[in-house]
Design a protein around this motif. Structure first.
Motif, mmCIF file in Angstrom:
data_model
loop_
_atom_site.group_PDB
_atom_site.id
_atom_site.type_symbol
_atom_site.label_atom_id
_atom_site.label_comp_id
_atom_site.label_asym_id
_atom_site.label_seq_id
_atom_site.Cartn_x
_atom_site.Cartn_y
_atom_site.Cartn_z
ATOM 1 N N SER A 31 1.438 -1.235 -14.172
ATOM 2 C CA SER A 31 1.935 0.119 -13.925
ATOM 3 C C SER A 31 3.436 0.141 -14.137
ATOM 4 C CB SER A 31 1.633 0.569 -12.488
ATOM 5 O OG SER A 31 0.245 0.711 -12.296
ATOM 6 N N PHE A 33 6.943 2.842 -13.997
ATOM 7 C CA PHE A 33 7.447 4.115 -13.476
ATOM 8 C C PHE A 33 8.885 4.328 -13.945
ATOM 9 C CE2 PHE A 33 3.994 4.293 -10.345
ATOM 10 C CZ PHE A 33 3.667 2.955 -10.228
ATOM 11 N N TYR A 35 12.182 6.591 -12.854
ATOM 12 C CA TYR A 35 12.774 7.435 -11.820
ATOM 13 C C TYR A 35 14.185 7.835 -12.235
ATOM 14 C CZ TYR A 35 9.216 5.842 -8.426
ATOM 15 O OH TYR A 35 8.047 5.571 -7.750
ATOM 16 N N LEU A 43 15.813 10.505 -5.293
ATOM 17 C CA LEU A 43 15.043 9.655 -6.202
ATOM 18 C C LEU A 43 13.806 10.437 -6.644
ATOM 19 C CD1 LEU A 43 15.318 6.735 -7.217
ATOM 20 C CD2 LEU A 43 13.946 6.013 -5.264
ATOM 21 N N LEU A 45 10.521 10.847 -9.322
ATOM 22 C CA LEU A 45 9.625 10.229 -10.297
ATOM 23 C C LEU A 45 9.541 11.130 -11.527
ATOM 24 C CD1 LEU A 45 7.519 8.037 -11.049
ATOM 25 C CD2 LEU A 45 5.798 9.511 -9.983
ATOM 26 N N TYR A 48 4.824 8.132 -14.978
ATOM 27 C CA TYR A 48 4.354 6.772 -14.820
ATOM 28 C C TYR A 48 3.170 6.492 -15.736
ATOM 29 C CZ TYR A 48 0.418 7.698 -11.523
ATOM 30 O OH TYR A 48 -0.763 8.097 -10.917
ATOM 31 N N ASN A 50 -0.157 3.755 -16.535
ATOM 32 C CA ASN A 50 -1.092 2.705 -16.140
ATOM 33 C C ASN A 50 -1.689 2.117 -17.416
ATOM 34 O OD1 ASN A 50 -0.862 2.729 -13.394
ATOM 35 N ND2 ASN A 50 -2.881 3.589 -12.988
ATOM 36 N N THR A 97 -1.770 -2.200 -10.208
ATOM 37 C CA THR A 97 -2.705 -1.260 -9.592
ATOM 38 C C THR A 97 -3.700 -1.993 -8.711
ATOM 39 O OG1 THR A 97 -3.973 -1.356 -11.635
ATOM 40 C CG2 THR A 97 -2.551 0.544 -11.313
ATOM 41 N N ASN A 101 0.189 -1.305 -3.916
ATOM 42 C CA ASN A 101 0.949 -0.251 -4.560
ATOM 43 C C ASN A 101 2.420 -0.601 -4.688
ATOM 44 O OD1 ASN A 101 -1.229 0.872 -2.563
ATOM 45 N ND2 ASN A 101 -1.113 2.355 -4.226
ATOM 46 N N GLN A 103 6.019 -1.351 -5.687
ATOM 47 C CA GLN A 103 6.783 -1.095 -6.900
ATOM 48 C C GLN A 103 8.087 -1.869 -6.815
ATOM 49 O OE1 GLN A 103 7.293 3.069 -7.873
ATOM 50 N NE2 GLN A 103 5.191 3.573 -7.282
ATOM 51 N N ASN B 31 -2.026 6.775 1.589
ATOM 52 C CA ASN B 31 -2.470 5.604 2.348
ATOM 53 C C ASN B 31 -1.527 4.415 2.250
ATOM 54 O OD1 ASN B 31 -2.885 4.804 -0.261
ATOM 55 N ND2 ASN B 31 -5.113 4.725 -0.129
ATOM 56 N N TYR B 32 -0.361 4.635 1.650
ATOM 57 C CA TYR B 32 0.590 3.530 1.485
ATOM 58 C C TYR B 32 1.997 4.054 1.740
ATOM 59 C CZ TYR B 32 3.305 -0.126 -0.807
ATOM 60 O OH TYR B 32 4.205 -1.120 -1.079
ATOM 61 N N LEU B 46 12.258 -3.252 -1.832
ATOM 62 C CA LEU B 46 11.218 -3.127 -0.817
ATOM 63 C C LEU B 46 11.505 -4.078 0.344
ATOM 64 C CD1 LEU B 46 8.345 -1.971 -0.124
ATOM 65 C CD2 LEU B 46 7.432 -4.019 -1.208
ATOM 66 N N ARG B 51 0.041 0.101 5.389
ATOM 67 C CA ARG B 51 -1.074 0.853 4.828
ATOM 68 C C ARG B 51 -1.771 1.605 5.945
ATOM 69 N NH1 ARG B 51 -1.121 -0.977 -0.295
ATOM 70 N NH2 ARG B 51 -0.043 -2.974 -0.528
ATOM 71 N N GLY B 94 -0.648 7.625 -2.551
ATOM 72 C CA GLY B 94 -1.964 7.026 -2.710
ATOM 73 C C GLY B 94 -2.124 6.664 -4.165
ATOM 74 N N GLY B 95 -2.987 5.737 -4.472
ATOM 75 C CA GLY B 95 -3.062 5.303 -5.855
ATOM 76 C C GLY B 95 -1.758 4.668 -6.258
ATOM 77 N N ASN B 96 -1.149 5.106 -7.338
ATOM 78 C CA ASN B 96 0.112 4.530 -7.783
ATOM 79 C C ASN B 96 1.333 5.346 -7.418
ATOM 80 O OD1 ASN B 96 -1.807 3.427 -10.269
ATOM 81 N ND2 ASN B 96 -0.321 2.003 -9.458
ATOM 82 N N LYS B 97 1.156 6.655 -7.322
ATOM 83 C CA LYS B 97 2.316 7.532 -7.244
ATOM 84 C C LYS B 97 2.936 7.524 -5.864
ATOM 85 C CE LYS B 97 3.627 12.269 -8.471
ATOM 86 N NZ LYS B 97 3.129 13.535 -9.046
ATOM 87 N N LEU B 98 4.266 7.373 -5.810
ATOM 88 C CA LEU B 98 5.003 7.432 -4.559
ATOM 89 C C LEU B 98 5.940 8.628 -4.564
ATOM 90 C CD1 LEU B 98 6.100 3.707 -3.966
ATOM 91 C CD2 LEU B 98 4.329 4.982 -2.741
ATOM 92 N N PHE B 100 9.319 9.868 -2.551
ATOM 93 C CA PHE B 100 10.361 9.291 -1.714
ATOM 94 C C PHE B 100 11.006 10.341 -0.817
ATOM 95 C CE2 PHE B 100 11.121 4.913 -3.070
ATOM 96 C CZ PHE B 100 10.299 4.845 -4.170
#
Lengths: 114, 110
Positions: A31, A33, A35, A43, A45, A48, A50, A97, A101, A103, B31-32, B46, B51, B94-98, B100
C-alpha cells in the motif's frame, strides 16, 4: 531496511512549471499513500494505492494533480501546472494490507512554488 | 467519511508531569487508531496504536485508551521529558485509509 525514500527533498519552482515528486516504498509493502501537510489544512490524504492500483483519489485537490504507480517499488505525484497555493510538504507513506494498517512515512518533499 | 477531532491544539506541561491528548471519531466502522509524533522538520513517526478489539495498550511511558461506545481515544504520556516536545497526531480508520486529527503541539518545560 532503508525506509520510504522520497525525492527530491526540497523543490523550489515557479508558478506554471511542472513538478514531479517521487517515492520508493518499503520493500514488501503493498500500500502506498500520498499526503500533503500545511499549517492551515494539516495532514491530508491525497491518494492511495493497493497493489499498484489507485483505490481512493478523492483527496486529490484538482485535475492539476495526478499520481501513478507503475510498479511496486515506485510512485510519482505530478502537479501541472503548479501554483503558489500548492506549496506544502508532501509525504509518501507505505504499509502492508495484510498484517495491519501501520503506515510508515518518508522524509517528505518540501515544495515551494513562487 | 471519517472525521477525527483532536484536543487540545497546544499543551504545555512541566517536566515529570503527565500529558493527555484526546481524540474523537465519527465512523463506527473504524477499527484502527494510531498515534504519530512529529518533531520539527521531520516525518510523522508511529509511536503507538490500538485496534478496536482492545481497550488499552501501554508501551513504557506512553499508553492509549479506546472507548468504542463513546467513539473516543486518548494518548497518555507519563513522566514527560523535554524530548517528548513535538506535535502529536491521532488518526482513525478502517481498511487502509486513515484520517488524521489536526495535531497537538506538546511542550515540556524544564
Amino acid at each position: 531496511d532503508a525506509g520510504v525514500i522520497q525525492s527530491p527533498r526540497h523543490e523550489v519552482t515557479e508558478m506554471g512549471q511542472e513538478v514531479t515528486l517521487r517515492c520508493k516504498p518499503i520493500s514488501g509493502h503493498n500500500s502506498l499513500f500520498w499526503y500533503r501537510q500545511t499549517m492551515m489544512r494539516g495532514l491530508e490524504l491525497l491518494i492511495y494505492f493497493n497493489n499498484n492500483v489507485p483505490i481512493d483519489d478523492s483527496g486529490m485537490p484538482e485535475d492539476r494533480f495526478s499520481a501513478k504507480m507503475p510498479n511496486a517499488s515506485f510512485s510519482t505525484l505530478k502537479i501541472q501546472p503548479s501554483e503558489p497555493r500548492d506549496s506544502a510538504v508532501y509525504f509518501c507513506a507505505s504499509g502492508r494490507t495484510l498484517g495491519g494498517n501501520e503506515q510508515f512515512f518518508g522524509p517528505g518533499t518540501r515544495l515551494t512554488v513562487l | 467519511g471519517e472525521n477525527v477531532e483532536q484536543h487540545p491544539s497546544t499543551l504545555s506541561v512541566q517536566e515529570g508531569d503527565s500529558a493527555v491528548i484526546k481524540c474523537t471519531y465519527s465512523d463506527s466502522a473504524s477499527n484502527y487508531f494510531p498515534w504519530y509524533k512529529q518533531e520539527l522538520g521531520k516525518r510523522p513517526q508511529l509511536i503507538i496504536d490500538i485496534r478496536s478489539n482492545v481497550g488499552e495498550k501501554k508501551d513504557q511511558r506512553i499508553a492509549v485508551t479506546l472507548n468504542k461506545t463513546a467513539k473516543h481515544f486518548s494518548l497518555h504520556i507519563t513522566e514527560t521529558q523535554p524530548e517528548d516536545s513535538a506535535v502529536y497526531f491521532c488518526a482513525g480508520g478502517g481498511g487502509n485509509k486513515l484520517t488524521f486529527g489536526t495535531g497537538t503541539q506538546l511542550k515540556v518545560e524544564l
